[in-house]
Design a protein around this motif. Structure first.
Motif, PDB file in Angstrom:
ATOM      1  N   ALA A 143       5.151  73.968 -15.645  1.00  0.00           N
ATOM      2  CA  ALA A 143       4.857  75.082 -16.542  1.00  0.00           C
ATOM      3  C   ALA A 143       6.128  75.784 -16.994  1.00  0.00           C
ATOM      4  O   ALA A 143       6.268  76.147 -18.169  1.00  0.00           O
TER       5      ALA A 143
ATOM      6  N   GLN B  72      13.168  82.738 -20.729  1.00  0.00           N
ATOM      7  CA  GLN B  72      12.581  84.073 -20.711  1.00  0.00           C
ATOM      8  C   GLN B  72      13.686  85.110 -20.496  1.00  0.00           C
ATOM      9  O   GLN B  72      14.694  84.841 -19.837  1.00  0.00           O
TER      10      GLN B  72
ATOM     11  N   TRP C 192      -0.213  70.086 -21.320  1.00  0.00           N
ATOM     12  CA  TRP C 192      -0.018  70.807 -20.079  1.00  0.00           C
ATOM     13  C   TRP C 192      -0.535  70.026 -18.861  1.00  0.00           C
ATOM     14  O   TRP C 192      -0.728  70.597 -17.780  1.00  0.00           O
TER      15      TRP C 192
ATOM     16  N   ILE D 290      -1.702  81.525 -15.313  1.00  0.00           N
ATOM     17  CA  ILE D 290      -1.060  80.739 -16.369  1.00  0.00           C
ATOM     18  C   ILE D 290      -2.116  79.964 -17.153  1.00  0.00           C
ATOM     19  O   ILE D 290      -2.080  79.895 -18.388  1.00  0.00           O
TER      20      ILE D 290
ATOM     21  N   ILE E 206       7.151  76.593 -20.741  1.00  0.00           N
ATOM     22  CA  ILE E 206       7.248  77.995 -21.165  1.00  0.00           C
ATOM     23  C   ILE E 206       8.579  78.263 -21.852  1.00  0.00           C
ATOM     24  O   ILE E 206       8.666  78.968 -22.851  1.00  0.00           O
TER      25      ILE E 206
ATOM     26  N   ARG F 288       9.895  82.168 -14.695  1.00  0.00           N
ATOM     27  CA  ARG F 288       9.256  82.044 -16.004  1.00  0.00           C
ATOM     28  C   ARG F 288       7.737  82.152 -15.894  1.00  0.00           C
ATOM     29  O   ARG F 288       7.080  82.747 -16.756  1.00  0.00           O
ATOM     30  N   CYS F 289       7.179  81.574 -14.833  1.00  0.00           N
ATOM     31  CA  CYS F 289       5.726  81.648 -14.640  1.00  0.00           C
ATOM     32  C   CYS F 289       5.283  83.083 -14.347  1.00  0.00           C
ATOM     33  O   CYS F 289       4.241  83.531 -14.843  1.00  0.00           O
TER      34      CYS F 289
ATOM     35  N   LYS G 285       5.371  84.826 -17.634  1.00  0.00           N
ATOM     36  CA  LYS G 285       4.299  84.345 -18.499  1.00  0.00           C
ATOM     37  C   LYS G 285       2.950  84.933 -18.091  1.00  0.00           C
ATOM     38  O   LYS G 285       2.100  85.205 -18.957  1.00  0.00           O
TER      39      LYS G 285
END
Length: 478
Positions: free
Chosen positions: A344, A351, A312, A430, A348, A372-373, A376
């Protein structure tokens, strides 16, 4: 795990501060090389530098070796400065310039070591600095863990008057975990400062890395940096190293007969982190409300974070850079945080509900990564925007408008401020979810999350809302 005895900083463990100058005899370890006088300076901007005066024009055997150091710009790899206050070992030395006054024949050479240790190393001066243990004091550790090293008890008489007070300094709290080949430990420690009329006991919390086989300082600090980065996410502010100490069998205290009597921590200064020691301390208001408590994240979260750190990295480093620059230009903060969210979003993966953010070729867009963040994070963002997609579009619009020249003027400063606060909170969430993927957001974050409530109030105070296309509008226009 059971608490270990506190690592007490003995008087032999000398300290050194910015602005200090120490004059002594410089030794290179080579046979028959004349000793020379040198002065070591510690500066908050340049770090540690050693100045060596010598005769540069009028050749004399006394200064042959020193002249050669600065003419070739190759001083010995390691040196030892011995002074009235004790020995200082200098490692990985480099020439940082020299000045000569030719009519007078006097020169002044400057040497910059990568590391210094306030103790002599046993054996030869040659060879890189490798140690078994490095201990760091880092912003936020004591506030986050709430560990303590001082316990106070008292005894009163029948009328409630204090008759006796007992103060015990000991390692009361500790937690450990593995990071690759390193055993990491966060624990309380204490320092005794005796004075003529009083004795001061200072408690602190430190991070220690231990390797079975001695390792270079940079290997230890790479593991420490992982924890410091996580603290930046936890507190949402700049986190810096404040001090380093090392412990290794080759650095020890001896009695007059040469027998080793103690194996202590000794102060170490590293060139790569020395500038952090003088940075302003984080504001107290930022340190009283961590995003997640230490008891919830626990050692399992620290270990998980370390395991995923490299994977990451493209998410972590831009975000930490943004959080560690308080007062920076807002547009820079948005760009750095958004870069992290792009990285990120890729990690990830897909979604549910993201189809509306894809382009005509069903490929992910900046809005997709932002969406997506938000998903998440697991957080309910409806108090700011009815739709996560709408919120993702607003973040993508701001980022792209700032980044691309052909988008015209920069966004309104108020809009940029709101987006910078929003993206900062998202990347922090995150990071915590990375550390404890086994826990639901409700278990990680308090339902009365202060940073989110503050963000909601900022949106209300601005009089702005976000329409379905991700554009800011005055509330009266919606």
């Amino acid at each position: 795990m059971p608490a270990r005895e506190a690592e007490r900083v003995m008087p032999a463990n000398r300290n050194i501060n910015f602005g200090d100058s120490i004059t002594g005899i410089l030794i290179d370890g080579a046979k028959e090389t004349p000793y020379v006088v040198a002065t070591l300076h510690v500066d908050e901007s340049t770090g540690v530098q050693v100045e060596v005066p010598y005769m540069s024009t009028f050749k004399t055997s006394q200064f042959d070796s020193v002249t050669r150091w600065f003419e070739t710009e190759k001083p010995p790899e390691n040196l030892l400065l011995t002074s009235l206050d004790g020995d200082i070992s200098l490692f990985d030395c480099h020439c940082s310039g020299n000045t000569s006054h030719y009519p007078r024949g006097v020169g002044l050479g400057r040497i910059r070591p990568s590391n210094i240790v306030l103790q002599r190393r046993d054996g030869s001066l040659e060879g890189p600095l490798k140690v078994q243990e490095v201990r760091s004091h880092i912003d936020g550790l004591i506030e986050w863990t709430q560990f303590g090293a001082i316990k106070q008890t008292g005894r009163t008489d029948a009328e409630g008057r204090v008759q006796k007070v007992t103060i015990e300094a000991a390692s009361l709290s500790e937690v450990s975990w593995r990071q690759g080949n390193a055993l990491m430990r966060i624990g309380s420690d204490w320092e005794l400062n005796p004075d003529r009329n009083k004795i001061t006991v200072n408690e602190s919390v430190s991070l220690t890395s231990t390797f079975q086989n001695p390792q270079p300082i940079k290997v230890h600090l790479a593991e420490h940096r992982k924890v410091a980065s996580l603290l930046s996410f936890i507190f949402g502010t700049s986190i810096h190293f404040r001090r380093h100490d090392i412990r290794d069998p080759l650095f020890n205290g001896k009695s007059l007969d040469g027998k080793v009597r103690e194996n202590l921590f000794y102060r170490m200064i590293d060139r790569s982190t020395v500038s952090e020691h003088a940075k302003p301390t984080p504001l107290r208001k930022r340190m009283i409300r961590p995003l997640v408590s230490f008891s919830i994240l626990d050692s399992s979260g620290l270990e998980e974070w370390a395991q995923k750190y490299d994977t990451w990295g493209r998410f972590i480093h831009p975000a930490v850079s943004a959080l560690n620059r308080p007062g920076s230009i807002l547009e820079n903060l948005v760009v750095n945080a958004s870069m992290s969210m792009e990285a990120a979003g890729s990690l990830i993966g897909r979604q549910q509900g993201e189809s509306a953010t894809l382009n005509r070729g069903n490929r992910a867009t900046t809005t997709t990564y932002m969406y997506r963040c938000l998903v998440k994070s697991g957080w309910d963002w409806s108090r700011i925007s009815e739709s996560r997609i709408t919120l993702a579009r607003a973040m993508a619009n701001s980022y792209n408008t700032i980044k691309h020249f052909d988008r015209g003027n920069f966004p309104d400063p108020t809009e940029t401020y709101l987006i910078s606060s929003l993206t900062a909170l998202v990347v922090r969430m995150i990071a915590i979810r990375i550390s404890r993927p086994d826990l639901d957001p409700e278990a990680l974050f308090s339902a009365q999350l202060y940073d989110f409530n503050r963000l909601v109030e900022e949106f209300k105070a601005s009089g702005l809302s976000i329409d379905e296309n991700g554009n800011f509008m005055e509330i009266s226009e919606i």
